[in-house]
Write an enzyme that holds these catalytic residues in place. Structure first.
Site, PDB file in Angstrom:
ATOM      1  N   ALA A  34      19.924  -9.526  26.599  1.00  0.00           N
ATOM      2  CA  ALA A  34      19.359 -10.965  25.897  1.00  0.00           C
ATOM      3  C   ALA A  34      20.532 -11.689  26.271  1.00  0.00           C
ATOM      4  O   ALA A  34      20.394 -13.032  26.704  1.00  0.00           O
ATOM      5  CB  ALA A  34      19.465 -10.518  24.489  1.00  0.00           C
ATOM      6  N   GLU A  53      32.337 -11.389  25.019  1.00  0.00           N
ATOM      7  CA  GLU A  53      32.256 -10.046  24.540  1.00  0.00           C
ATOM      8  C   GLU A  53      33.177  -9.029  24.004  1.00  0.00           C
ATOM      9  O   GLU A  53      34.505  -9.245  24.456  1.00  0.00           O
ATOM     10  CB  GLU A  53      31.759  -9.203  26.025  1.00  0.00           C
ATOM     11  CG  GLU A  53      31.780  -7.501  26.096  1.00  0.00           C
ATOM     12  CD  GLU A  53      30.713  -7.105  24.973  1.00  0.00           C
ATOM     13  OE1 GLU A  53      29.510  -7.636  25.229  1.00  0.00           O
ATOM     14  OE2 GLU A  53      30.837  -6.346  23.976  1.00  0.00           O
ATOM     15  N   GLY A  66      17.518   3.428  28.673  1.00  0.00           N
ATOM     16  CA  GLY A  66      16.869   4.124  29.728  1.00  0.00           C
ATOM     17  C   GLY A  66      16.147   3.367  30.909  1.00  0.00           C
ATOM     18  O   GLY A  66      15.231   3.821  31.729  1.00  0.00           O
ATOM     19  N   GLY A  67      16.187   2.106  30.849  1.00  0.00           N
ATOM     20  CA  GLY A  67      15.589   1.072  31.910  1.00  0.00           C
ATOM     21  C   GLY A  67      14.125   1.052  31.765  1.00  0.00           C
ATOM     22  O   GLY A  67      13.488   0.694  32.801  1.00  0.00           O
ATOM     23  N   ARG A 314       6.900   6.046  17.262  1.00  0.00           N
ATOM     24  CA  ARG A 314       8.192   6.749  16.976  1.00  0.00           C
ATOM     25  C   ARG A 314       8.181   6.858  15.373  1.00  0.00           C
ATOM     26  O   ARG A 314       8.869   7.878  14.973  1.00  0.00           O
ATOM     27  CB  ARG A 314       9.387   5.879  17.461  1.00  0.00           C
ATOM     28  CG  ARG A 314       9.417   5.805  18.864  1.00  0.00           C
ATOM     29  CD  ARG A 314      10.378   4.484  19.192  1.00  0.00           C
ATOM     30  NE  ARG A 314      10.165   4.492  20.880  1.00  0.00           N
ATOM     31  CZ  ARG A 314      11.123   3.820  21.736  1.00  0.00           C
ATOM     32  NH1 ARG A 314      12.353   3.301  20.996  1.00  0.00           N
ATOM     33  NH2 ARG A 314      11.170   3.803  22.652  1.00  0.00           N
ATOM     34  N   ILE A 464      13.547  -4.014  26.065  1.00  0.00           N
ATOM     35  CA  ILE A 464      13.870  -4.513  27.287  1.00  0.00           C
ATOM     36  C   ILE A 464      13.320  -5.954  27.490  1.00  0.00           C
ATOM     37  O   ILE A 464      13.835  -7.048  27.686  1.00  0.00           O
ATOM     38  CB  ILE A 464      14.169  -3.972  28.472  1.00  0.00           C
ATOM     39  CG1 ILE A 464      14.982  -2.639  28.319  1.00  0.00           C
ATOM     40  CG2 ILE A 464      14.189  -4.505  29.653  1.00  0.00           C
ATOM     41  CD1 ILE A 464      15.141  -1.674  29.554  1.00  0.00           C
TER      42      ILE A 464
HETATM   43  C1  LIG Z   1      20.446   5.197  24.770  1.00  0.00           C
HETATM   44  C2  LIG Z   1      19.629   3.998  24.492  1.00  0.00           C
HETATM   45  C3  LIG Z   1      18.242   3.739  25.271  1.00  0.00           C
HETATM   46  C4  LIG Z   1      17.533   2.773  25.054  1.00  0.00           C
HETATM   47  N1  LIG Z   1      16.427   2.776  26.183  1.00  0.00           N
HETATM   48  C5  LIG Z   1      15.594   1.711  26.232  1.00  0.00           C
HETATM   49  C6  LIG Z   1      14.778   1.616  27.261  1.00  0.00           C
HETATM   50  O1  LIG Z   1      14.572   2.389  28.227  1.00  0.00           O
HETATM   51  N2  LIG Z   1      13.720   0.514  27.002  1.00  0.00           N
HETATM   52  C7  LIG Z   1      13.704  -0.355  26.082  1.00  0.00           C
HETATM   53  O2  LIG Z   1      13.008  -1.343  25.945  1.00  0.00           O
HETATM   54  N3  LIG Z   1      14.837  -0.179  25.230  1.00  0.00           N
HETATM   55  C8  LIG Z   1      15.645   0.867  25.087  1.00  0.00           C
HETATM   56  N4  LIG Z   1      16.661   0.754  24.159  1.00  0.00           N
HETATM   57  C9  LIG Z   1      16.929  -0.340  23.302  1.00  0.00           C
HETATM   58  C10 LIG Z   1      17.441  -1.364  24.071  1.00  0.00           C
HETATM   59  O3  LIG Z   1      18.281  -0.928  25.229  1.00  0.00           O
HETATM   60  C11 LIG Z   1      18.295  -2.491  23.235  1.00  0.00           C
HETATM   61  O4  LIG Z   1      17.549  -2.784  22.159  1.00  0.00           O
HETATM   62  C12 LIG Z   1      18.687  -3.501  24.022  1.00  0.00           C
HETATM   63  O5  LIG Z   1      19.446  -3.165  25.298  1.00  0.00           O
HETATM   64  C13 LIG Z   1      19.601  -4.556  22.933  1.00  0.00           C
HETATM   65  O6  LIG Z   1      20.013  -5.521  23.955  1.00  0.00           O
HETATM   66  P1  LIG Z   1      20.967  -6.680  23.480  1.00  0.00           P
HETATM   67  O7  LIG Z   1      21.236  -7.692  24.509  1.00  0.00           O
HETATM   68  O8  LIG Z   1      20.116  -7.148  22.062  1.00  0.00           O
HETATM   69  O9  LIG Z   1      22.143  -5.970  22.619  1.00  0.00           O
HETATM   70  P2  LIG Z   1      23.218  -5.221  23.539  1.00  0.00           P
HETATM   71  O10 LIG Z   1      22.817  -4.595  25.040  1.00  0.00           O
HETATM   72  O11 LIG Z   1      23.483  -4.206  22.641  1.00  0.00           O
HETATM   73  O12 LIG Z   1      24.563  -6.193  23.900  1.00  0.00           O
HETATM   74  C14 LIG Z   1      25.052  -6.867  22.707  1.00  0.00           C
HETATM   75  C15 LIG Z   1      26.554  -7.068  23.048  1.00  0.00           C
HETATM   76  O13 LIG Z   1      27.246  -7.677  22.179  1.00  0.00           O
HETATM   77  C16 LIG Z   1      28.654  -7.369  21.824  1.00  0.00           C
HETATM   78  N5  LIG Z   1      29.004  -7.738  20.700  1.00  0.00           N
HETATM   79  C17 LIG Z   1      28.739  -7.373  19.388  1.00  0.00           C
HETATM   80  N6  LIG Z   1      29.233  -7.947  18.225  1.00  0.00           N
HETATM   81  C18 LIG Z   1      30.138  -8.804  19.007  1.00  0.00           C
HETATM   82  C19 LIG Z   1      30.979  -9.777  18.474  1.00  0.00           C
HETATM   83  N7  LIG Z   1      31.065 -10.097  17.083  1.00  0.00           N
HETATM   84  N8  LIG Z   1      31.677 -10.728  19.435  1.00  0.00           N
HETATM   85  C20 LIG Z   1      31.447 -10.589  20.591  1.00  0.00           C
HETATM   86  N9  LIG Z   1      30.436  -9.562  21.190  1.00  0.00           N
HETATM   87  C21 LIG Z   1      29.846  -8.804  20.278  1.00  0.00           C
HETATM   88  C22 LIG Z   1      28.281  -5.625  21.893  1.00  0.00           C
HETATM   89  O14 LIG Z   1      29.649  -5.082  22.114  1.00  0.00           O
HETATM   90  C23 LIG Z   1      27.313  -5.809  23.303  1.00  0.00           C
HETATM   91  O15 LIG Z   1      27.929  -5.757  24.404  1.00  0.00           O
HETATM   92  C24 LIG Z   1      17.485   1.857  24.286  1.00  0.00           C
HETATM   93  C25 LIG Z   1      18.637   1.856  23.436  1.00  0.00           C
HETATM   94  C26 LIG Z   1      19.640   2.900  23.669  1.00  0.00           C
HETATM   95  C27 LIG Z   1      20.751   2.750  22.593  1.00  0.00           C
END
Ligand SMILES: Cc1cc2nc3c(=O)[nH]c(=O)nc-3n(C[C@H](O)[C@H](O)[C@H](O)COP(=O)(O)OP(=O)(O)OC[C@H]3O[C@@H](n4cnc5c(N)ncnc54)[C@H](O)[C@@H]3O)c2cc1C
Length: 481
Positions: A34, A53, A66-67, A314, A464
């Site tokens: 995101a 970050e 898992g992509g 799920r 994703i």
């Molecule tokens: C093992 C696993 C497998 C998954 N597989 C799938 C899949 O195949 N398909 C799917 O659709 N979804 C999947 N999901 C869910 C999906 O991956 C996540 O919901 C999604 O990646 C979240 O993206 P994001 O950008 O919101 O957060 P994130 O990718 O978690 O990124 C958030 C970032 O913000 C940083 N952060 C947090 N707090 C702070 C702060 N105070 N200051 C600065 N930085 C901060 C964190 O360190 C992190 O790096 C999976 C989740 C997991 C855990």
């Protein structure tokens, strides 16, 4: 990635009574799907952008995911003759979400899934496999997957694009507070620069002004045992999680302090496919997701019988396991098992076992062999005809594998996986104020830190998709300011 962007403006600014140490037009918190999607959009719209970050490595949960990407109307679906539509995806999301989903957010994801996928593939250059997956909770096959079954491929491509655009990514810089000015606008943020996770108060506190907008993309809080167990006492420290260590709640809490409207916070998702024989997500989860549930059966080891449609959502699968006290194991035949690229690793780590006969499997795992044999024979016979009269699992005779020896087995135990809830946004990714339910000026959010898209239960591949759809919208919105 730490070199300054050409457009960085290093002069101190003043907003209300707050002095700022640095100034950018857009500041993005978090370097997952995101946040990086938002940063790319804002920079491509010509704005100076900073990504912060808190961890030492970028990517958060996105990099270990898992992509799997749920898409409506892709070329792969078309060539496979799958008749899909945004309305069908929206209906699947709302059915799994038990109607708690915000309809306009669901519609936004469903209507933009193809655009988000094509942007990822064509603009970022991410490769996708030619297999189309029928994921849990979906009424049709619509999940696309990266060749290595990992979100890291998408994160890598996003980081390359950020580098090309000269967007600075400041690692070990943690959001502490959002700063609202006297007009209520989010004018910037207070951060800990040089932060060492997980030490509160480490690093120097500085303030960064965002003249056009802050995008909060800090992910979920599955690793935050204190926060999650305050919401749901059953999710205490004895329950493992699939998430990266930095999936903690402080950035979400800073948004709540700034007045953001929380939604569905206690709807925390348990993954029904995780292995009890390893910690976290490991190598076994994808074995069960990719081959175990679609091409095999889940049985209760205490009865030797199936107890649920392996491809329902799920929440339903988890409830059957937890509420009925099941001891779940998944069994597949060799033809399907060999399709999983990390099978050798699974066997080596004893997360998956191989048995030449059903009797050997039953004896080793302490399952009553007679009901297990009956279960398997009945499933093979019915599914071979393309039906599952017992639980209604979507099995297509031409696309499924018979469960024949040698057998491969994985022992399951649900773990905390995903936060369905978070702060509420509108379809423009503007964060809503708890007091007015209108947008908080200057504050945008996307990804797992938000709630409302998935209601009670997110279905496969939608995270994703949602991160990229709303990340891009948030980046464009913040750029427009
Ligand atoms: C093992 C696993 C497998 C998954 N597989 C799938 C899949 O195949 N398909 C799917 O659709 N979804 C999947 N999901 C869910 C999906 O991956 C996540 O919901 C999604 O990646 C979240 O993206 P994001 O950008 O919101 O957060 P994130 O990718 O978690 O990124 C958030 C970032 O913000 C940083 N952060 C947090 N707090 C702070 C702060 N105070 N200051 C600065 N930085 C901060 C964190 O360190 C992190 O790096 C999976 C989740 C997991 C855990």
């Amino acid at each position: 990635m730490n070199r300054p962007a050409p457009s960085r403006i290093p002069r101190p600014g003043k907003e209300g009574n707050v002095m700022f140490d640095e100034e950018y037009e857009v500041v993005v918190v978090g370097s997952g799907f995101a946040g990086l999607a938002a940063a790319i959009e804002a920079r491509e719209a010509g704005r100076s952008v900073l990504i912060i970050e808190k961890m030492r490595v970028p990517g958060g949960n996105s990099a270990i995911s898992g992509g799997m990407f749920a898409v409506v109307g892709s070329p792969l679906q078309e060539s496979a003759g799958v008749q899909d539509s945004p309305a069908l995806l929206a209906a699947d999301m709302v059915r799994a979400g038990q109607g708690l989903n915000q309809p306009d957010l669901v519609r936004t994801v469903a209507e933009h899934s193809l655009e988000a996928f094509l942007w990822t593939r064509d603009h970022l250059g991410v490769a996708f496999d030619d297999a189309l997956i029928h994921g849990g909770g979906h009424s049709l096959p619509r999940t696309h997957i990266t060749p290595g079954c990992s979100g890291a491929a998408i994160i890598q491509a996003m980081l390359v694009r950020c580098r090309e655009l000269g967007i600075p990514l400041r690692m070990q810089c943690a959001l502490e507070d959002l700063v609202r000015d006297r007009d209520g606008r989010v004018a910037g943020l207070a951060v800990r620069d040089g932060y060492i996770f997980p030490q509160p108060g480490s690093g120097a506190r500085i303030r960064i002004r965002a003249t056009r907008g802050v995008v909060l993309a800090s992910g979920g809080f599955s690793q935050d045992v204190a926060f999650r167990s305050a919401l749901n006492p059953r999710l205490d420290a004895t329950i493992d999680t699939t998430n990266h260590p930095g999936a903690t709640a402080e950035a979400l809490v800073s948004a709540l302090r700034a007045g953001a409207l929380p939604v569905h916070l206690s709807w925390i998702q348990m993954g029904p496919w995780t292995s009890r024989d390893e910690e976290g997500w490991g190598v076994g989860s994808m074995f069960t997701v990719l081959v175990g549930f679609p091409h095999g059966i889940m049985v209760d080891a205490t009865t030797g019988r199936r107890f649920v449609n392996e491809l329902t959502d799920r929440l339903a699968r988890f409830r059957h396991i937890a509420m009925e006290g099941r001891d779940p194991m998944v069994i597949v035949g060799e033809e399907a098992a060999l399709r999983y690229p990390s099978l050798t690793q699974c066997l080596k780590r004893k997360v998956v076992w191989k048995y030449d006969t059903l009797e050997a499997l039953a004896l080793d795992q302490g399952i009553d062999a007679a009901p297990l044999a009956e279960t398997l024979a009945a499933y093979n016979e019915a599914a071979g005809r393309g039906v599952d009269p017992v639980f209604g699992k979507p099995v297509k005779a031409e696309s499924r594998y018979q469960i024949r020896p040698p057998y491969y087995l994985a022992r399951l135990k649900p773990k905390v996986h995903y936060c369905n809830g978070g702060i509420l946004i509108n379809p423009g990714a503007q964060v809503l104020d708890a007091g007015t339910q209108g947008p908080i000026p200057g504050l945008y959010a996307a990804g797992e830190v938000t709630g409302g898209v998935n209601g009670a239960c997110r279905i496969q591949g939608v995270a994703i998709c949602e991160c990229i759809v709303f990340g891009r919208i948030a980046g464009r919105g913040a750029a427009e300011g």
